[in-house]
Scaffold this motif. Sequence first.
Motif, mmCIF file in Angstrom:
data_model
loop_
_atom_site.group_PDB
_atom_site.id
_atom_site.type_symbol
_atom_site.label_atom_id
_atom_site.label_comp_id
_atom_site.label_asym_id
_atom_site.label_seq_id
_atom_site.Cartn_x
_atom_site.Cartn_y
_atom_site.Cartn_z
ATOM 1 N N LYS A 80 0.852 -1.191 0.000
ATOM 2 C CA LYS A 80 0.000 0.000 0.000
ATOM 3 C C LYS A 80 0.886 1.239 0.000
ATOM 4 O O LYS A 80 1.754 1.393 0.840
ATOM 5 C CB LYS A 80 -0.914 -0.012 1.217
ATOM 6 C CG LYS A 80 -1.972 1.053 1.155
ATOM 7 C CD LYS A 80 -3.045 0.780 2.188
ATOM 8 C CE LYS A 80 -4.063 1.863 2.143
ATOM 9 N NZ LYS A 80 -5.271 1.529 1.493
ATOM 10 N N THR A 115 -1.198 7.974 -4.385
ATOM 11 C CA THR A 115 -1.890 8.374 -3.158
ATOM 12 C C THR A 115 -2.128 7.133 -2.308
ATOM 13 O O THR A 115 -1.820 6.010 -2.733
ATOM 14 C CB THR A 115 -3.250 9.022 -3.498
ATOM 15 O OG1 THR A 115 -4.083 8.026 -4.117
ATOM 16 C CG2 THR A 115 -3.089 10.216 -4.420
ATOM 17 N N ASP A 156 -4.606 5.511 -1.942
ATOM 18 C CA ASP A 156 -5.574 4.577 -2.531
ATOM 19 C C ASP A 156 -4.899 3.505 -3.384
ATOM 20 O O ASP A 156 -5.543 2.551 -3.809
ATOM 21 C CB ASP A 156 -6.569 5.336 -3.430
ATOM 22 C CG ASP A 156 -7.413 6.323 -2.647
ATOM 23 O OD1 ASP A 156 -7.606 6.123 -1.433
ATOM 24 O OD2 ASP A 156 -7.878 7.310 -3.257
ATOM 25 N N GLU A 179 -2.650 0.365 -4.351
ATOM 26 C CA GLU A 179 -2.177 -0.877 -3.747
ATOM 27 C C GLU A 179 -1.548 -1.724 -4.849
ATOM 28 O O GLU A 179 -2.185 -1.969 -5.875
ATOM 29 C CB GLU A 179 -3.363 -1.601 -3.107
ATOM 30 C CG GLU A 179 -2.958 -2.640 -2.105
ATOM 31 C CD GLU A 179 -4.148 -3.116 -1.297
ATOM 32 O OE1 GLU A 179 -4.475 -4.303 -1.409
ATOM 33 O OE2 GLU A 179 -4.732 -2.298 -0.568
ATOM 34 N N CYS A 186 2.260 4.395 -10.707
ATOM 35 C CA CYS A 186 1.494 5.588 -10.354
ATOM 36 C C CYS A 186 2.387 6.798 -10.627
ATOM 37 O O CYS A 186 3.566 6.646 -10.959
ATOM 38 C CB CYS A 186 1.015 5.538 -8.905
ATOM 39 S SG CYS A 186 2.300 5.407 -7.653
#
Length: 195
Positions: free
Chosen positions: A105, A132, A134, A136, A145
């Motif tokens: 995470k 962020t 959010d 995972e 990301c």
Amino acid sequence: MAQWRPMVAIVVSMLLFGCAGNDSAGDDPVTLVPTETTPTEPTPTSEPPLEPTDPESSQPTQQKPSIEIASAPIGGNVETTQPGYQCAEVNWLGKNPIPDGTSIKVGSPHLEPGGVFELDQTACGDKTPLCTGDIEWQAGSFQPCYVGAKQLTAGDPVALILSVSAECATEADCKALPGNVPGSQISFAPGPPSG
């Protein structure tokens, strides 16, 4: 005492005579036939208890091993999106692939040292997902990301630091996560100050 004996005899005779059958009405005499009795099952007095609808557990829930990594092993491409703005594509560089049963995470990104750049997600435009809480990462569903930064002043390159927490299937998987790549391999290099 002798007086009451004839009285008792008369009363008993009347009772016997009065109870005897009388065919004068033309009725057939009643014959009593014994009936067989069958045992009956007892009827329940209440409904049986309802079965639980939750799944039964065969064993107590055990907490999976987990670790916190303050500076995750990350790497990726950094591109200038417009003067003074850069966007980094962030990938996991640890044990590759991420072991099955392990979930990583993403935490909050920050820059070291501060003062030359500041985080600014608009630098990544429409690239998604942004890094962020959010996000995972797992073995079967890994995707990079993005983190954006805006240059504030001239200076030395700045490292992008990303903290993560990992939950693993085994303790050995958690211990192997940082691998041989320590910390972040992503840095924002300042260009000429925008002015």
